[in-house]
Write an enzyme that holds these catalytic residues in place. Structure first.
Site, PDB file in Angstrom:
ATOM      1  N   CYS A  76     -29.649  53.314 -40.320  1.00 51.54           N
ATOM      2  CA  CYS A  76     -28.680  53.443 -39.764  1.00 51.54           C
ATOM      3  C   CYS A  76     -29.240  52.519 -38.298  1.00 51.54           C
ATOM      4  O   CYS A  76     -30.053  53.613 -38.004  1.00 51.54           O
ATOM      5  CB  CYS A  76     -27.365  54.475 -39.198  1.00 51.54           C
ATOM      6  SG  CYS A  76     -26.730  53.724 -37.598  1.00 51.54           S
ATOM      7  N   CYS A 226     -23.700  48.351 -34.791  1.00 49.58           N
ATOM      8  CA  CYS A 226     -24.414  48.634 -35.987  1.00 49.58           C
ATOM      9  C   CYS A 226     -25.910  48.001 -35.983  1.00 49.58           C
ATOM     10  O   CYS A 226     -25.863  46.639 -35.949  1.00 49.58           O
ATOM     11  CB  CYS A 226     -24.023  47.901 -37.170  1.00 49.58           C
ATOM     12  SG  CYS A 226     -24.373  48.307 -38.730  1.00 49.58           S
TER      13      CYS A 226
END
Length: 283
Positions: A76, A226
């Protein structure tokens, strides 16, 4: 058992950070179970995921992340910036540029300091984009899935599939605000052509150096930002001839600067990370 935790956020993408270098937590409760409990915004701490600091035999430190549904993504980008800031400020690593072991491979963040030696931003070497469909994975007969047409809820949708260690389906639209993200995002996330499911980004190109995106994250739903998604978006935009190799990506939680270095073929992502609070919770 009581756990010490730190709440961090990167552009509104928030995480519960835990130090389990001694392995005491995982011996008490499985990480997926812990993620479901801690990520609950009504019955836990609340977050888009939990991030675990672990020891590594191949890098300076190890990184694990679990989604609110208990699934384990490979990496991530926003979480990595939070992770990098935390391990640097806590003295777990002392170098400004260090290596992190993840399921997506070795990631190299660099801490950018202000004149007063405060962490100002984090630049993360995200590595090379993966474009081969079988490695994304995406079921496709072409060498690259660029502007590939798929059927979603009875409509034809053009996607570009990219992996940044985790899969992404990038869709260019006229206005991201008008997209029914929950319905379309969920349908594409679980589409049969993505055997490992996928993250989904809807993107509007403002000019050749600016993009606006909304993201539906695999296992988490819509989030404010993101980092791997922003990186995948720049790659997809460049492959479609829409942007240069460097662009500012506007997300709901803030902006990320993304650069695709053509010499090394690596993506570099620069953005902030913020300490929210620390606490203890009984599990």
């Amino acid at each position: 058992m009581e756990l010490n935790f730190t709440k961090m956020e990167g552009l509104g993408n928030d995480f519960v950070m835990l130090d389990d270098r001694n392995g005491a937590i995982v011996q008490t409760v499985p990480y997926p179970v812990l993620a479901k409990k801690l990520c609950s915004r009504r019955f836990g701490v609340g977050g888009d995921g939990i991030i675990i600091i672990i020891d590594s035999e191949t890098a300076d430190v190890g990184f694990k992340i679990f989604n609110p549904d208990g699934s384990e993504p490979e990496m991530c980008g926003n979480g990595m910036r939070c992770f990098a800031k935390l391990v640097f400020e806590q003295g777990i690593v002392t170098k400004q540029r260090f290596t992190v072991e993840t399921l997506a491979g070795t990631i190299i963040p660099e801490i950018l300091l202000s004149d007063t030696r405060q962490v100002e931003a984090i630049c993360v070497d995200m590595g090379e984009p993966i474009l081969e469909p079988d490695r994304i994975p995406f079921k496709c007969n072409r060498q690259r899935a660029v502007n590939e047409q798929i059927q979603v809820k009875g409509e034809t949708v053009s996607i570009t599939a990219v992996s940044m260690g985790n899969p992404h389906a990038v869709i260019f639209v006229d206005d991201v605000k008008k997209i029914d993200l929950e319905n379309l995002g969920r349908a594409i996330e679980t589409h049969e052509l993505f055997p490992a499911k996928t993250n989904v980004e809807f993107v509007t190109v403002l000019n050749d150096q600016e993009l606006v995106m909304r993201v539906w994250e695999r296992g988490a739903g819509e989030t404010l930002a993101c980092g791997t998604g922003a990186s995948a978006v720049l790659v997809a935009a460049s492959l479609n001839g829409l942007t240069r190799e460097t662009a500012l990506v506007h997300l709901a939680g803030g902006d990320l600067s993304i650069h695709w270095d053509q010499q090394s073929n690596h993506l570099f992502k620069t953005g902030p990370a913020t300490h929210v609070f620390t606490g203890r919770i009984k599990i």
